[in-house]
Design an enzyme around this catalytic site. Sequence first.
Site, short mmCIF file in Angstrom:
data_model
loop_
_atom_site.label_atom_id
_atom_site.label_comp_id
_atom_site.label_asym_id
_atom_site.label_seq_id
_atom_site.Cartn_x
_atom_site.Cartn_y
_atom_site.Cartn_z
N PRO A 308 -43.46 -51.63 -1.82
CA PRO A 308 -42.07 -52.11 -1.73
C PRO A 308 -41.11 -50.98 -2.15
O PRO A 308 -40.96 -50.71 -3.35
CB PRO A 308 -42.03 -53.28 -2.70
CG PRO A 308 -43.14 -53.03 -3.67
CD PRO A 308 -44.20 -52.28 -2.92
N ASP A 482 -41.77 -46.68 -5.54
CA ASP A 482 -42.67 -47.81 -5.29
C ASP A 482 -42.43 -48.82 -6.41
O ASP A 482 -42.76 -48.58 -7.57
CB ASP A 482 -44.13 -47.32 -5.31
CG ASP A 482 -45.13 -48.42 -4.98
OD1 ASP A 482 -44.75 -49.60 -5.03
OD2 ASP A 482 -46.30 -48.08 -4.69
N HIS A 483 -41.84 -49.98 -6.04
CA HIS A 483 -41.43 -50.95 -7.06
C HIS A 483 -42.61 -51.58 -7.78
O HIS A 483 -42.46 -52.25 -8.81
CB HIS A 483 -40.58 -52.05 -6.42
CG HIS A 483 -39.45 -52.50 -7.29
ND1 HIS A 483 -39.56 -52.63 -8.66
CD2 HIS A 483 -38.18 -52.87 -6.99
CE1 HIS A 483 -38.41 -53.04 -9.16
NE2 HIS A 483 -37.55 -53.21 -8.17
N ARG A 484 -43.83 -51.38 -7.28
CA ARG A 484 -45.00 -51.91 -7.97
C ARG A 484 -45.26 -51.17 -9.29
O ARG A 484 -45.85 -51.74 -10.22
CB ARG A 484 -46.24 -51.81 -7.08
CG ARG A 484 -46.19 -52.66 -5.82
CD ARG A 484 -47.38 -52.40 -4.92
NE ARG A 484 -47.43 -51.01 -4.46
CZ ARG A 484 -48.39 -50.52 -3.66
NH1 ARG A 484 -49.36 -51.32 -3.25
NH2 ARG A 484 -48.35 -49.25 -3.28
N VAL A 485 -44.82 -49.91 -9.35
CA VAL A 485 -45.12 -49.11 -10.55
C VAL A 485 -43.88 -48.51 -11.19
O VAL A 485 -43.94 -48.06 -12.34
CB VAL A 485 -46.12 -47.98 -10.20
CG1 VAL A 485 -47.46 -48.56 -9.81
CG2 VAL A 485 -45.60 -47.08 -9.08
#
Length: 510
Positions: A308, A482-485
């Site tokens: 994302p 990367d919005h996951r991290v």
Amino acid sequence: MSDIKTLEMPKWGLSMEEGTLLQWLLKEGDSFAKGQEVCEIETSKIVNVFEAPFAGTLRRVLVGPGETVPVGAALGLAADPSVAEDELKAFTASLGGTPAVAEAAPASSTDKAQPAAKSPAAVPARSAQAPAPVSPVASGQTRIPASLQGDTEAGQVHATSRALRQAIRLGVDLGKVKGSGRDGRISVADLEAAIVAAGGQLAAPALPRRSDKAPRSAADDSQVPATPLARRLAAQLGINLHDCRASGSRGRVSREDVQAASLLRDGVPAAASNAAEASAVPDVENLPMSGMRRAIAARLQESKRNAPHFRLTVDLDLERLLALRKEVNAGLPGVKVSVNDLLVKACGQALVEVPDVNVQFDETAQSIRRFADADVSVAVALPTGLITPIVRAANRKSISAISAEIHALVTKAKAGTLKPEEFQGGTFSVSNLGMLGVRQFDAIINPPQGAILAIGAGEARAAVREGQLVVRQQLTVSLSCDHRVIDGALGARFLQALKRLVETPSLMLV
């Protein structure tokens, strides 16, 4: 057979699945030492030289120039000269292939001058299960049975590039054709045999008529960079290599370039010309995707689908950075530092200050890898795609060292001689399109990294300083995360650190 060894397609990097053999640097019967250059191999990223893992004598070539085979596939056989031909044939059969049956022709003086040229014996013979060559009919038109008609998706079939181009031209769905090559690979002979077996017809190609209108070069073309196959074909067709474009790897003239020059030199028969004018086929060129292009497409599609993305943008004042660059270049002879070199250094230090951006995301283990040093990948545009050589530990290197390393990496990238460890990995990427006049853009993250910085063009802009309107040199950068991290506040902290380093560049010298 214990004395027979195989030279196998190497695996250069975790993502490499197959490679294309460009040319042999030895011929059958040549002895080689361990570490000696044996052949050139093209992967989805680079063109590299394969070095022999052992010493021996090349007795049999199993893969010819232009052939693509998977990692671990046998490229050739090495054995002592005392090993009998029958043993070599039996060993080849045990690998699932058929030994080459053509005997090598005596080498001419031209062949001796080109040791990389391929001898006739180097081309593998047709498999015992392969269809016999189909002779086109002397008259009539090509007719494709309805049962074979359809569109071929290049990524869904296992076929040679020639068979793929032929199928697209004829409108044949290669998914309906059975291949006789290694692992079911479809060749042109397989395609032609399937058309005839299904009740179709292949028209004989029209012979071109000679035209003297096209100018020809008479200059010595012995120094023109060209593949051995292209040079032999040019000699057979009477084509001067100066009259050919150079679209092959590393700026060399390829076989297709020689064929194109031959068509330009020779006219087209009147009947074929009339038929072409009568048809309403648009002038469209179908270009098969290179291995590098396919790899880029797959990786970036995966990145956009799985990661994302969100983006943060900030303007950087370059006045003090440009002053430092001018001072460094004037004070150090032989050093020419660019703005991009300084930005790579600034990114390296900013990543150490905000280490949670200096990360990779392991999707398999669902874990975050955080690194102590900043290995900055620098995007380099090539004619065949994009590659990202890495400046290792950019945070600990001087500006002049970074400048020299980037220059060396870019030179090797354009020459296709990067080693896998020089472009695989990296903890962060920078992509600079400023030299092309792009003011601002968004970049796609290079997995498994967590972020990439897109750098625009530096330009004079109006700015307010102490209540006064002034002109300042500025550029815009966009950080894709990367919005996951990486969360928004974390990405903003990185840009704050970067802005402070760029606008107070003396901090990079501490």
